[in-house]
Every structure is written in C-alpha cells, then in structure tokens.
Design a protein around this motif. Structure first.
Motif, short mmCIF file in Angstrom:
data_model
loop_
_atom_site.label_atom_id
_atom_site.label_comp_id
_atom_site.label_asym_id
_atom_site.label_seq_id
_atom_site.Cartn_x
_atom_site.Cartn_y
_atom_site.Cartn_z
N LYS A 309 0.82 -1.22 0.00
CA LYS A 309 0.00 0.00 0.00
C LYS A 309 0.85 1.27 0.00
O LYS A 309 0.56 2.22 -0.74
N GLU A 310 1.88 1.29 0.84
CA GLU A 310 2.61 2.53 1.08
C GLU A 310 3.89 2.68 0.28
O GLU A 310 4.35 3.81 0.05
N LEU A 311 4.50 1.56 -0.13
CA LEU A 311 5.78 1.63 -0.83
C LEU A 311 5.88 0.45 -1.80
O LEU A 311 6.65 -0.48 -1.59
N PRO A 312 5.08 0.46 -2.87
CA PRO A 312 4.99 -0.70 -3.76
C PRO A 312 6.28 -1.04 -4.50
O PRO A 312 6.40 -2.12 -5.07
N GLN A 313 7.25 -0.12 -4.48
CA GLN A 313 8.54 -0.43 -5.09
C GLN A 313 9.28 -1.51 -4.30
O GLN A 313 10.19 -2.16 -4.82
N VAL A 314 8.88 -1.67 -3.04
CA VAL A 314 9.52 -2.65 -2.16
C VAL A 314 8.65 -3.89 -2.07
O VAL A 314 7.44 -3.79 -1.84
N LYS A 315 9.26 -5.04 -2.25
CA LYS A 315 8.51 -6.31 -2.22
C LYS A 315 9.14 -7.22 -1.17
O LYS A 315 10.33 -7.17 -0.92
N ILE A 316 8.30 -8.07 -0.59
CA ILE A 316 8.86 -9.04 0.35
C ILE A 316 8.66 -10.46 -0.19
O ILE A 316 7.74 -10.73 -0.95
N ILE A 317 9.59 -11.31 0.19
CA ILE A 317 9.42 -12.74 -0.04
C ILE A 317 8.60 -13.26 1.14
O ILE A 317 9.05 -13.23 2.27
N ILE A 318 7.36 -13.64 0.87
CA ILE A 318 6.49 -14.08 1.95
C ILE A 318 7.09 -15.32 2.61
O ILE A 318 7.25 -16.37 1.98
N PRO A 319 7.47 -15.22 3.89
CA PRO A 319 8.09 -16.38 4.54
C PRO A 319 7.08 -17.50 4.82
O PRO A 319 5.97 -17.23 5.28
N GLU A 320 7.48 -18.71 4.52
CA GLU A 320 6.69 -19.88 4.88
C GLU A 320 7.06 -20.37 6.28
O GLU A 320 6.36 -21.18 6.87
N ALA A 321 8.18 -19.83 6.77
CA ALA A 321 8.69 -20.19 8.10
C ALA A 321 9.63 -19.08 8.57
O ALA A 321 9.98 -18.19 7.79
N THR A 322 10.04 -19.16 9.81
CA THR A 322 10.97 -18.24 10.49
C THR A 322 10.27 -16.94 10.84
O THR A 322 9.15 -16.68 10.41
N TYR A 323 10.95 -16.11 11.63
CA TYR A 323 10.45 -14.77 11.93
C TYR A 323 11.30 -13.72 11.22
O TYR A 323 11.44 -12.59 11.67
N LEU A 324 11.88 -14.12 10.10
CA LEU A 324 12.75 -13.26 9.31
C LEU A 324 12.09 -12.97 7.97
O LEU A 324 11.60 -13.89 7.31
N ILE A 325 12.09 -11.71 7.57
CA ILE A 325 11.49 -11.35 6.29
C ILE A 325 12.58 -10.84 5.36
O ILE A 325 13.36 -9.95 5.69
N TRP A 326 12.64 -11.43 4.19
CA TRP A 326 13.62 -11.11 3.16
C TRP A 326 12.96 -10.08 2.23
O TRP A 326 11.99 -10.37 1.55
N ILE A 327 13.49 -8.86 2.26
CA ILE A 327 12.85 -7.73 1.60
C ILE A 327 13.65 -7.29 0.39
O ILE A 327 14.87 -7.07 0.47
N ASP A 328 12.96 -7.15 -0.73
CA ASP A 328 13.58 -6.82 -2.01
C ASP A 328 13.44 -5.32 -2.28
O ASP A 328 12.35 -4.83 -2.58
N PHE A 329 14.55 -4.59 -2.18
CA PHE A 329 14.55 -3.14 -2.42
C PHE A 329 15.09 -2.79 -3.81
O PHE A 329 15.33 -1.61 -4.09
N ARG A 330 15.30 -3.77 -4.68
CA ARG A 330 15.97 -3.50 -5.95
C ARG A 330 15.22 -2.50 -6.82
O ARG A 330 15.84 -1.70 -7.54
N ASP A 331 13.89 -2.51 -6.78
CA ASP A 331 13.13 -1.61 -7.63
C ASP A 331 13.14 -0.16 -7.16
O ASP A 331 12.62 0.73 -7.84
N THR A 332 13.75 0.10 -6.00
CA THR A 332 13.91 1.50 -5.58
C THR A 332 15.06 2.16 -6.34
O THR A 332 15.19 3.39 -6.32
N ASN A 333 15.91 1.31 -6.98
CA ASN A 333 17.08 1.81 -7.72
C ASN A 333 18.06 2.58 -6.82
O ASN A 333 18.78 3.46 -7.29
N ILE A 334 18.06 2.21 -5.55
CA ILE A 334 19.02 2.80 -4.60
C ILE A 334 20.07 1.74 -4.29
O ILE A 334 19.74 0.61 -3.94
N GLU A 335 21.34 2.10 -4.44
CA GLU A 335 22.42 1.14 -4.21
C GLU A 335 22.46 0.70 -2.74
O GLU A 335 22.11 1.47 -1.84
N PRO A 336 22.89 -0.54 -2.50
CA PRO A 336 22.90 -1.07 -1.14
C PRO A 336 23.64 -0.22 -0.12
O PRO A 336 23.19 -0.08 1.02
#
Length: 392
Positions: A309-336
């Motif tokens: 809703k708020e920042l659609p350029q950012v996507k998450i890999i929906i975790p099937e397990a763990t309490y860790l969320i792997w977040i994809d910021f690549r579409d922001t075009n900002i270097e790591p």
C-alpha cells in the motif's frame, strides 16, 4: 492461557548483542534493532520457572544430560514433525554453528568443496573458508516470489572434491519450507555422489499455516544414511543464550565421526540451565508456540500489506517459516551502500544487508519481526519516510 506478545521489554544493559552492540556494528545506538535473529519476547513462564527452580539448588557444577532430556527431544520431534528418532542417534553441541564447523572437520579435508545454496545464512561462509575448505556455490533461483533449488546447476558443478552440502531448512534468509520432493531430489543427488548433508533445521518449529516441515533425514533410510541434522529450542523459545543444541544421525559411522570432533574440542559438556530449559520447553510448549506463530503471522501480514500500500517499489518474499522477512529493495534503484546509510541515519532502523548472504542477496535486506507489533509498525513508517525522501 493467553500469552502477551505486545509488551515492550527493555533489553538494553543486559549484555544483549541485539541492543548493546548497536553502536559497535551500526555506529549509533538510537536504532530499532531488527537484525540479530532472536526474539524480543520472554520465553514461556514454565521455562523460566524451571530454570529458577534449578538455580535455587545453588550448586552449578559439571552436569550430565538425563534420560528425560533425550525423551523430551524424541517426543517433540515425533509430536511436531512426525519423525521417530532414537536416543542413540542424538549427540550435542553448544549451538548449531559450532556443530556445522565440527561436521566440516569430521567429513571433509582442507581443499575439499562444500556446497552452499546462496543466498544463505552468512556464518556458513566462514565455516567453510576458515576451515580451509572451498565454497561450491549453487545459487537458488527466485521464481514467482519463492526460492527454488537449481539441480541442473548442482549436477554440473559436483566433482570428486565435493564432500558436503550445508542445507538451510527452513531457509534463512528466504523463509522457504522446502517441499518433500525438493529435499528428496537433493538427497538422491547427494547419495549418488557420496555427499554428506548437514541439514540445519534450527527454524523447524516456526512454520506458518499451510506449510509442513519435513526433516531431511525422515524422507528415506538412504537419505538418512548421509544426513546429520542440527536442531535446537533456541529460535523457537528464545533460548539462544543458553547454548544448547543437538544433532541427530541414524548412521552410527557418521555420528561417531562427528562425536570424535566434539571430544577433540571438548565441547560435549552440558549447560545446566540449557538442559532444564529444553526439557520444559519441549514438554509444555505447544500452546505457547501456537500463539507465537499466530502473532508472527500477523506481523508478516502487517509488513506485506504496508509495503503493497505505502511503498509498492519494495517487495517481500512471503516467509513460509521463520520470523525473518527477506525484503527486495531493488526496484527502488538505490544502491545497497546508500540504502544502509538511509536505514541507519534516516530511518534509524537496524536491518541486515543482504550482501552478507552472498552475491545473490544484493539489493535485499533481512528484517527480524519477532517483536511487538507496535515496534514493527514504527519501523515500517520510518523506512517509508526515509526511502521516499531519497527517491524524490
């Protein structure tokens, strides 16, 4: 009994790495810490009471592991994962990472290849390199928001020097619960090529609805013969500070080789409170874990809906397990490097740079959402404000 996961508990000043090392690692201390993989929730009361009762005895000398300790492990794995194991299959370690290192020493020689499927839990890299082994990288493929193993690539790369694979199951940082057929295909390849599977299953209890964890060694007797499984109650019940993990192998030769390294390094002694806490957690922890998973799922949903809703350029890999969320910021075009600076100096949130998990993690960050929902919401708002200010 209803458990309260909303309560904010101060951990500063308790020699807590997650909070008290912020200045050392991130250069400032006024950050929301969402990096180290432990929880900001108290362990269940029946665990702390069991530890307190043991402490009342006052004498804390050398300790052994009673039959009740092994029975708790056996019963928990049968009840929660449908896996029947025997006491004679169980050995021990101060933690899963020490077990990984001891297994590398036991089942390979300097110069041998160890398979890693990147992105992967970063201590695996040091476990290979610092023991003078070589990484054979078999990158995972991200398809439709889920990682898959690349078996074609793996078969091409295996050679006579390939001795082991360090498997993260469930996967850290991607949150995959590997499907039985995926594990079987991997196991069959390893069996055919005489490759030992070190299956790190420390997140095996933190499984969200609709998914089922399959212990690698439970798939078949043939795969069990080449598998050493690492488990612990530490992630499930927030007991990492008690340094208590265990390993399982039905193959006596494999277990004996592992145990030889444990004895050589003198790492087999038990932690008095760790033994007590494991028994209490595994004997009484089902309802607490059920409520924990419901709470964590709500936090996952919060993160997912916020970014959509708020920042659609950012996507998450929906975790099937763990309490860790792997977040994809690549579409922001900002270097790591710039993203790191944004998170630390503008958002004031400490999350982990995905490059630590291998080249395939570039542009991703790992967020630990095992904290009160209000903390997650505050961090998300800070990240949104900081990212948008830099994208103008």
């Amino acid at each position: 009994m209803n458990y309260n996961f909303d309560k904010i508990i101060s951990r500063k000043g308790t020699n807590c790495i997650k909070y008290d090392e912020l200045g050392t690692i991130f250069g400032r201390e006024d950050l929301i810490p969402m990096w180290v993989a432990d929880m900001d929730f108290k362990p269940p009361t029946f665990v702390t009471k069991a530890v307190q009762k043991r402490a009342e005895h006052s004498i804390l000398g050398y300790t052994l592991r009673p039959d009740s300790y092994y029975e708790a492990i056996i019963n928990w794995n049968k009840k929660c994962h449908g896996w029947t194991i025997q006491k004679e299959w169980i050995s021990n370690s101060p933690g899963v990472v020490p077990a990984v290192n001891m297994a590398i020493l036991a089942f390979s020689n300097p110069g041998d290849n160890i398979i890693l499927q990147t992105p992967i839990y970063f201590p695996f890299f040091d476990a290979v390199k610092l023991n003078n082994r070589k990484i054979l990288n078999n990158p995972l493929k991200l398809e439709n928001g889920r990682y898959k193993m690349d078996f074609v690539d793996l078969k091409k790369k295996i050679n006579s020097k390939t001795k082991m694979i360090l498997l993260s199951s469930p996967h850290n940082p991607g949150g995959n619960v590997w499907k039985r057929e995926e594990l079987k295909e991997l196991g069959d390849i390893c069996k055919e090529n005489n490759i030992i599977i070190l299956s790190d299953e420390i997140h095996n209890d933190l499984i969200f609805n609709g998914n089922t964890h399959t212990p690698t060694a439970s798939i078949s007797e043939e795969i069990a013969e080449i598998t050493l499984t690492c488990m612990a109650p530490s992630k499930t019940f927030n007991l990492a500070g008690l340094s208590t993990a265990y390993v399982i192998a039905s193959n006596k030769e494999i277990l004996n080789k592992y145990n030889a390294e444990v004895e050589k390094l003198h790492l087999g002694m038990g932690n008095t409170f760790g033994i007590t806490a494991l028994e209490a957690a595994y004997n009484h922890g089902e309802e607490w874990l059920k409520q924990l998973l419901q709470y964590l799922q709500e936090n996952v949903n919060t993160v997912d809906s916020f970014f959509k809703k708020e920042l659609p350029q950012v996507k998450i890999i929906i975790p099937e397990a763990t309490y860790l969320i792997w977040i994809d910021f690549r579409d922001t075009n900002i270097e790591p490097d710039k993203l790191n600076a944004i998170f630390i100096n503008h958002a004031k949130v400490a999350i982990t740079d995905g490059r630590m998990y291998g080249e395939e993690g570039k542009g991703f960050f790992r967020m630990n959402i095992a904290c009160p929902k209000s903390v997650v919401e505050t961090a998300l708002k800070r990240i949104k404000t900081a990212i948008l200010s830099q994208m103008k």
